[in-house]
Design an enzyme around this catalytic site. Structure first.
Site, short mmCIF file in Angstrom:
data_model
loop_
_atom_site.label_atom_id
_atom_site.label_comp_id
_atom_site.label_asym_id
_atom_site.label_seq_id
_atom_site.Cartn_x
_atom_site.Cartn_y
_atom_site.Cartn_z
N ASP A 17 0.86 -1.18 0.00
CA ASP A 17 0.00 0.00 0.00
C ASP A 17 0.90 1.24 0.00
O ASP A 17 1.68 1.45 0.94
CB ASP A 17 -0.86 -0.03 1.27
CG ASP A 17 -1.74 1.19 1.42
OD1 ASP A 17 -1.63 2.14 0.61
OD2 ASP A 17 -2.55 1.20 2.36
N ILE A 18 0.80 2.04 -1.03
CA ILE A 18 1.73 3.18 -1.17
C ILE A 18 1.61 4.17 -0.01
O ILE A 18 2.58 4.85 0.32
CB ILE A 18 1.57 3.87 -2.55
CG1 ILE A 18 2.81 4.71 -2.86
CG2 ILE A 18 0.28 4.70 -2.60
CD1 ILE A 18 2.94 5.11 -4.29
N ASN A 31 -6.66 12.90 -10.35
CA ASN A 31 -7.36 13.35 -11.57
C ASN A 31 -7.20 14.87 -11.64
O ASN A 31 -6.79 15.50 -10.66
CB ASN A 31 -8.82 12.90 -11.59
CG ASN A 31 -9.57 13.40 -10.39
OD1 ASN A 31 -9.70 14.61 -10.19
ND2 ASN A 31 -10.07 12.50 -9.56
N ASP A 41 -5.72 7.64 -5.10
CA ASP A 41 -6.12 8.99 -4.74
C ASP A 41 -6.95 8.98 -3.44
O ASP A 41 -6.68 9.72 -2.49
CB ASP A 41 -6.95 9.54 -5.91
CG ASP A 41 -7.00 11.05 -5.96
OD1 ASP A 41 -6.33 11.70 -5.14
OD2 ASP A 41 -7.71 11.58 -6.84
N SER A 128 -2.31 5.23 -13.97
CA SER A 128 -3.28 4.98 -15.06
C SER A 128 -3.73 3.52 -15.20
O SER A 128 -4.60 3.25 -16.03
CB SER A 128 -2.76 5.46 -16.44
OG SER A 128 -2.79 6.87 -16.53
N THR A 129 -3.16 2.60 -14.42
CA THR A 129 -3.48 1.18 -14.66
C THR A 129 -4.69 0.69 -13.86
O THR A 129 -5.03 -0.50 -13.89
CB THR A 129 -2.29 0.25 -14.34
OG1 THR A 129 -2.02 0.33 -12.92
CG2 THR A 129 -1.06 0.63 -15.11
N GLY A 130 -5.35 1.59 -13.13
CA GLY A 130 -6.55 1.21 -12.38
C GLY A 130 -7.79 1.71 -13.11
O GLY A 130 -8.11 1.25 -14.22
N TYR A 132 -8.26 4.27 -14.78
CA TYR A 132 -8.01 4.84 -16.11
C TYR A 132 -7.73 3.81 -17.19
O TYR A 132 -7.60 4.17 -18.37
CB TYR A 132 -6.90 5.90 -16.04
CG TYR A 132 -7.36 7.24 -15.49
CD1 TYR A 132 -8.66 7.43 -15.04
CD2 TYR A 132 -6.49 8.32 -15.42
CE1 TYR A 132 -9.09 8.66 -14.54
CE2 TYR A 132 -6.91 9.56 -14.92
CZ TYR A 132 -8.21 9.71 -14.48
OH TYR A 132 -8.62 10.94 -13.99
P1 ADP Z 1 -5.69 5.63 -12.23
O1 ADP Z 1 -6.98 6.41 -12.12
O2 ADP Z 1 -4.50 6.50 -12.61
O3 ADP Z 1 -5.84 4.41 -13.07
P2 ADP Z 1 -5.92 4.11 -9.73
O4 ADP Z 1 -5.69 4.64 -8.37
O5 ADP Z 1 -7.28 3.69 -10.09
O6 ADP Z 1 -5.34 5.22 -10.72
O7 ADP Z 1 -4.97 2.87 -9.97
C1 ADP Z 1 -3.58 2.92 -10.24
C2 ADP Z 1 -2.93 1.64 -9.74
O8 ADP Z 1 -2.74 1.76 -8.32
C3 ADP Z 1 -3.73 0.38 -9.94
O9 ADP Z 1 -2.86 -0.62 -10.46
C4 ADP Z 1 -4.24 0.00 -8.56
O10 ADP Z 1 -4.33 -1.39 -8.38
C5 ADP Z 1 -3.15 0.55 -7.68
N1 ADP Z 1 -3.54 0.92 -6.29
C6 ADP Z 1 -4.76 1.21 -5.79
N2 ADP Z 1 -4.68 1.54 -4.48
C7 ADP Z 1 -3.35 1.46 -4.14
C8 ADP Z 1 -2.61 1.68 -2.95
N3 ADP Z 1 -3.19 2.03 -1.82
N4 ADP Z 1 -1.25 1.51 -2.99
C9 ADP Z 1 -0.63 1.15 -4.15
N5 ADP Z 1 -1.28 0.94 -5.30
C10 ADP Z 1 -2.62 1.07 -5.31
#
Ligand code: ADP
Length: 180
Positions: A17-18, A31, A41, A128-130, A132
């Site tokens: 988890d970042i 966004n 976000d 962008s891989t979630g 988006y």
């Molecule tokens: P975007 O809108 O740019 O696609 P997202 O937040 O939906 O951004 O997803 C970007 C990536 O981050 C995805 O691969 C998702 O699985 C991952 N992700 C979601 N939550 C976390 C977190 N808490 N820590 C790390 N990565 C995450």
């Protein structure tokens, strides 16, 4: 999954988890409204508390009345998170025109902001891989090349972390790179 070091140890691929990262800066896949959202976000704003949103609102008023452009990056504090800064960047939605260049811009502009602040360490999510919808393999190639190119000509940041939410996503990243 154990961390994997690439680029002479300057790029570390990790899982988790970042918002828990203790690097000086973490990157938000924001966004353009900068008003929060889902995915990374949402986790950053929830974990960091209201001060991040307050700062984002001020930035909207002062510098970005029309929102932060796709591919650009801006810095705020990190509120209650272990990191000191959040660097917000807006990834392209898959299907946008010029999406690879815009995604590369996210990494480059974020690293420029980090270098300006003399930061040693920055942690990126897979922008962008979630929500988006950018295919993970395509995004892997773009992200890796953008970071490699930046680090080749800049001593700072010393270390970049790519934080994948799941070991499976980290594996896709590493497998994609090993396939060339
Ligand atoms: P975007 O809108 O740019 O696609 P997202 O937040 O939906 O951004 O997803 C970007 C990536 O981050 C995805 O691969 C998702 O699985 C991952 N992700 C979601 N939550 C976390 C977190 N808490 N820590 C790390 N990565 C995450």
């Amino acid at each position: 999954m154990a961390d994997t070091k690439l680029l002479d140890g300057r790029l570390i691929v990790t899982t988790g988890d970042i918002t828990r990262m203790t690097t000086e800066a973490i990157v938000n896949a924001a966004n353009s409204s900068l008003m929060g959202g889902g995915g990374v976000d949402g986790a950053i704003h929830r974990g960091g508390g209201p001060s991040i949103l307050e700062e984002c609102k001020r930035l909207r008023k002062s510098r970005y009345p029309d929102g932060l452009p796709t591919g650009d990056a801006v810095v705020t504090g990190a509120g209650n998170l272990p990191a000191k800064y959040v660097i917000h960047t807006v990834g392209p939605v898959w299907g946008d025109s010029g999406e690879a260049e815009k995604l590369a811009g996210c990494y480059r502009r974020t690293l420029e902001e980090a270098a300006k602040l003399s930061l040693k360490e920055v942690a990126f999510p897979a922008i962008s891989t979630g929500i988006y919808g950018y295919p993970k393999e395509e995004a892997a190639r773009v992200a890796f090349a953008a970071v490699r190119d930046f680090l080749e000509t800049s001593k700072l940041p010393e270390t970049v972390h790519f934080v994948f939410f799941s070991p499976r996503d980290a594996r896709v990243f590493l497998d994609t790179l090993s396939q060339g």
